[in-house]
Design a protein around this motif. Structure first.
Motif, PDB file in Angstrom:
ATOM      1  N   PRO A   8       0.938  -1.048   0.070  1.00 50.28           N
ATOM      2  CA  PRO A   8      -0.112  -0.175   0.062  1.00 50.28           C
ATOM      3  C   PRO A   8       0.923   1.216  -0.086  1.00 50.28           C
ATOM      4  N   LEU A   9       0.358   2.501  -0.247  1.00 45.44           N
ATOM      5  CA  LEU A   9       0.952   3.587  -0.323  1.00 45.44           C
ATOM      6  C   LEU A   9       1.251   4.286   1.078  1.00 45.44           C
ATOM      7  N   THR A  10       0.460   3.687   1.877  1.00 46.91           N
ATOM      8  CA  THR A  10       0.726   4.329   3.180  1.00 46.91           C
ATOM      9  C   THR A  10       0.570   3.011   4.245  1.00 46.91           C
ATOM     10  N   THR A  11       1.749   3.050   5.212  1.00 47.42           N
ATOM     11  CA  THR A  11       1.890   1.883   6.209  1.00 47.42           C
ATOM     12  C   THR A  11       1.998   2.461   7.432  1.00 47.42           C
ATOM     13  N   ALA A  12       2.119   1.880   8.495  1.00 51.76           N
ATOM     14  CA  ALA A  12       2.466   2.581  10.102  1.00 51.76           C
ATOM     15  C   ALA A  12       3.711   1.754  10.377  1.00 51.76           C
ATOM     16  N   CYS A  13       4.636   2.595  11.176  1.00 54.00           N
ATOM     17  CA  CYS A  13       5.867   2.097  11.678  1.00 54.00           C
ATOM     18  C   CYS A  13       6.186   2.872  12.808  1.00 54.00           C
ATOM     19  N   GLY A  14       6.729   2.248  14.187  1.00 54.60           N
ATOM     20  CA  GLY A  14       7.208   3.112  15.238  1.00 54.60           C
ATOM     21  C   GLY A  14       6.250   4.381  15.409  1.00 54.60           C
ATOM     22  N   GLY A  15       4.948   4.100  15.267  1.00 53.55           N
ATOM     23  CA  GLY A  15       3.751   5.249  15.558  1.00 53.55           C
ATOM     24  C   GLY A  15       3.673   6.289  14.642  1.00 53.55           C
ATOM     25  N   HIS A  16       4.311   6.143  13.520  1.00 53.30           N
ATOM     26  CA  HIS A  16       4.280   7.049  12.456  1.00 53.30           C
ATOM     27  C   HIS A  16       3.774   6.606  10.868  1.00 53.30           C
ATOM     28  N   ALA A  17       3.184   7.294  10.419  1.00 51.62           N
ATOM     29  CA  ALA A  17       2.645   6.855   8.979  1.00 51.62           C
ATOM     30  C   ALA A  17       3.864   6.944   7.958  1.00 51.62           C
ATOM     31  N   VAL A  18       4.065   5.774   7.299  1.00 50.77           N
ATOM     32  CA  VAL A  18       5.338   5.799   6.247  1.00 50.77           C
ATOM     33  C   VAL A  18       4.447   5.810   4.973  1.00 50.77           C
ATOM     34  N   HIS A  19       4.687   6.974   4.182  1.00 47.66           N
ATOM     35  CA  HIS A  19       4.292   7.155   2.908  1.00 47.66           C
ATOM     36  C   HIS A  19       5.297   6.573   1.713  1.00 47.66           C
ATOM     37  N   ILE A  31       8.666   9.747   6.095  1.00 43.40           N
ATOM     38  CA  ILE A  31       8.164   9.917   7.462  1.00 43.40           C
ATOM     39  C   ILE A  31       7.989  11.497   7.782  1.00 43.40           C
ATOM     40  N   PRO A  32       6.982  11.766   7.060  1.00 40.67           N
ATOM     41  CA  PRO A  32       6.910  13.353   7.440  1.00 40.67           C
ATOM     42  C   PRO A  32       6.466  13.735   8.921  1.00 40.67           C
ATOM     43  N   GLY A  33       5.929  12.809   9.548  1.00 38.55           N
ATOM     44  CA  GLY A  33       5.779  13.169  10.920  1.00 38.55           C
ATOM     45  C   GLY A  33       6.865  12.872  12.066  1.00 38.55           C
ATOM     46  N   MET A  34       7.848  12.323  11.206  1.00 37.65           N
ATOM     47  CA  MET A  34       9.054  12.173  12.073  1.00 37.65           C
ATOM     48  C   MET A  34      10.359  12.953  11.331  1.00 37.65           C
ATOM     49  N   GLY A  35      10.073  14.413  11.547  1.00 40.41           N
ATOM     50  CA  GLY A  35      11.249  15.252  11.090  1.00 40.41           C
ATOM     51  C   GLY A  35      11.401  15.336   9.472  1.00 40.41           C
ATOM     52  N   GLY A  36      10.345  14.931   8.750  1.00 33.17           N
ATOM     53  CA  GLY A  36      10.263  14.984   7.176  1.00 33.17           C
ATOM     54  C   GLY A  36      11.376  13.961   6.765  1.00 33.17           C
ATOM     55  N   SER A  37      11.727  12.830   7.229  1.00 33.79           N
ATOM     56  CA  SER A  37      12.751  11.942   6.968  1.00 33.79           C
ATOM     57  C   SER A  37      12.315  10.841   6.107  1.00 33.79           C
ATOM     58  N   VAL A  38      13.317  10.063   5.691  1.00 38.71           N
ATOM     59  CA  VAL A  38      13.248   9.001   4.989  1.00 38.71           C
ATOM     60  C   VAL A  38      13.200   7.678   5.901  1.00 38.71           C
ATOM     61  N   GLN A 117      10.841  18.415  13.661  1.00 37.29           N
ATOM     62  CA  GLN A 117       9.384  18.676  13.683  1.00 37.29           C
ATOM     63  C   GLN A 117       8.677  18.117  12.755  1.00 37.29           C
ATOM     64  N   ALA A 118       7.242  17.764  12.920  1.00 33.97           N
ATOM     65  CA  ALA A 118       6.554  17.222  11.962  1.00 33.97           C
ATOM     66  C   ALA A 118       6.184  17.990  10.783  1.00 33.97           C
ATOM     67  N   TRP A 119       6.569  17.532   9.722  1.00 33.45           N
ATOM     68  CA  TRP A 119       6.100  17.971   8.252  1.00 33.45           C
ATOM     69  C   TRP A 119       4.607  17.641   7.980  1.00 33.45           C
ATOM     70  N   ASP A 134       6.169  24.318   8.511  1.00 34.25           N
ATOM     71  CA  ASP A 134       6.024  25.742   8.864  1.00 34.25           C
ATOM     72  C   ASP A 134       6.600  25.885  10.309  1.00 34.25           C
ATOM     73  N   SER A 135       7.853  26.363  10.530  1.00 35.39           N
ATOM     74  CA  SER A 135       8.441  26.476  11.752  1.00 35.39           C
ATOM     75  C   SER A 135       8.767  28.035  12.063  1.00 35.39           C
ATOM     76  N   GLU A 136       8.273  28.418  13.536  1.00 38.16           N
ATOM     77  CA  GLU A 136       8.186  29.507  14.212  1.00 38.16           C
ATOM     78  C   GLU A 136       8.978  29.560  15.348  1.00 38.16           C
ATOM     79  N   HIS A 137      10.214  29.931  15.519  1.00 35.63           N
ATOM     80  CA  HIS A 137      11.119  30.139  16.663  1.00 35.63           C
ATOM     81  C   HIS A 137      11.090  28.680  17.357  1.00 35.63           C
ATOM     82  N   PHE A 138      11.451  27.696  16.894  1.00 34.83           N
ATOM     83  CA  PHE A 138      11.539  26.257  17.632  1.00 34.83           C
ATOM     84  C   PHE A 138      12.618  26.297  18.384  1.00 34.83           C
ATOM     85  N   MET A 139      12.363  25.931  19.668  1.00 39.68           N
ATOM     86  CA  MET A 139      13.189  25.936  20.778  1.00 39.68           C
ATOM     87  C   MET A 139      13.617  27.249  21.029  1.00 39.68           C
ATOM     88  N   ASP A 140      12.906  28.165  20.986  1.00 37.19           N
ATOM     89  CA  ASP A 140      13.309  29.780  20.999  1.00 37.19           C
ATOM     90  C   ASP A 140      14.445  30.262  19.976  1.00 37.19           C
TER      91      ASP A 140
END
Length: 327
Positions: A8-19, A31-38, A117-119, A134-140
């Motif tokens: 399938p185009l989307t699965t789940a792993c480690g609590g995140h959606a894998v596209h 894995i957009p939800g895990m730092g926009g990573s691969v 951050q989550a993308w 969209d990042s706004e002064h993350f961690m100050d």
């Protein structure tokens, strides 16, 4: 993570959606939800061939298996700057801009803010995914920006673009990079047309710029196993090549619109199954180096882009030519 033809185009792993992107030859998991990573990039078993088990894909990047450590992913985006920044931040125009440590065990902030951050997915089909942060002064931090990543499957690889747009009230220094981990075997080698290297102290911060010769000579090629390397190579032509002779595969990297201060950072740990070849727009701690090489001071609403192509190749099909690693 192993590939299957009808996944399938989307699965789940480690609590995140894998596209997933999949063209029948290669499979790319994001894995957009895990730092926009691969999560993984692999060749399907039927393509991998070379005497491999019929159900075993060839992983072009080290696969992620759901670990919560964000450095366990296959690749992560570096934005709004790459690698380490010393001194707790930087000063400009009579003002100090603090940057706080962002990874346990690292005294300096590292690799920007995007990987933490989550993308959000903007477009997703079998051959393409676009995501945005969209990042706004993350961690100050002083940074407010919009970043986008685009992944496209090509007949022989992927196109990977990362763009950042500054949304602050006044100019700030920006840089970009990508940080893939690659699996290594005793025969794995990396080659790239570079001229110099920043030597580092025990704190992994640059101390001295030297010609890239002897065991630093990426032009001749270096093994993926050996003494520790965690250094930025300068004078980079924008091309690099990783070869796995024992698997019959190679991976070529090309960066479009290369800038004279762009670098190729190589991280070769003394042990472990993987190493890193990181295309970045500036050297380590560039904000504190003379001339701030490679950093772009973006005015409000100004943008910059890192445009990469990664192409896989069977080693028996073509040897690396001199023109591929042009100076």
């Amino acid at each position: 993570m192993n590939g299957t033809a009808a996944a399938p185009l989307t699965t789940a792993c480690g609590g995140h959606a894998v596209h997933w992107l999949d063209d029948g030859r290669q499979r790319l998991g994001l894995i957009p939800g895990m730092g926009g990573s691969v999560a993984a990039w692999m060749l399907h078993p039927a393509v991998a061939g070379s005497g491999r088990h019929p159900d075993t894909p060839f992983h072009l990047w080290r696969p992620w298996f759901g670990d919560t450590d964000r450095f366990s992913v296959a690749s992560l985006p570096l934005v709004p700057w790459s690698n380490r920044v010393s001194g707790g931040g930087f000063g400009h125009g009579g003002r100090f801009f603090p940057l706080h440590p962002n990874r346990k065990g690292e005294p300096c902030p590292i690799h920007g803010e995007g990987w933490l951050q989550a993308w959000e997915v903007q477009v997703h089909d079998a051959h393409r995914l676009d995501m945005q942060l969209d990042s706004e002064h993350f961690m100050d931090s002083p940074y407010a920006f919009v970043a986008t990543q685009s992944y496209r499957l090509l007949p022989d690889g992927i196109r990977q673009t990362l763009t950042v747009t500054h949304r602050g009230a006044s100019a700030l220094p920006y840089g970009l990079g990508q940080h893939p981990w690659l699996l290594r075997t005793p025969e794995t080698r990396v080659r790239a047309a570079v001229e110099g290297v920043w030597l580092c102290g025990a704190d992994r911060l640059p101390t001295l710029h030297e010609p890239a010769v002897d065991h630093w000579d990426l032009r001749a090629g270096i093994p993926a196993y050996g003494r520790l390397i965690d250094n930025a190579f300068t004078g980079w032509s924008g091309t690099a090549r990783i070869e796995w002779p024992d698997t019959g595969w190679a991976l070529n990297l090309h960066q479009a619109d290369i800038h004279p201060d762009s670098c190729l950072l190589v991280f070769r740990p003394e042990s472990g199954p993987s190493f890193c070849v990181e295309p970045v727009t500036h050297p380590v701690d560039a904000i504190h180096l003379p001339g701030q090489p490679g950093l772009r001071w973006l005015e409000p609403q100004a943008s910059m882009t890192l445009d990469l192509r990664w192409a896989f190749e069977r080693l028996e099909n073509a040897a690396l030519s001199a023109s591929t690693l042009r100076a």
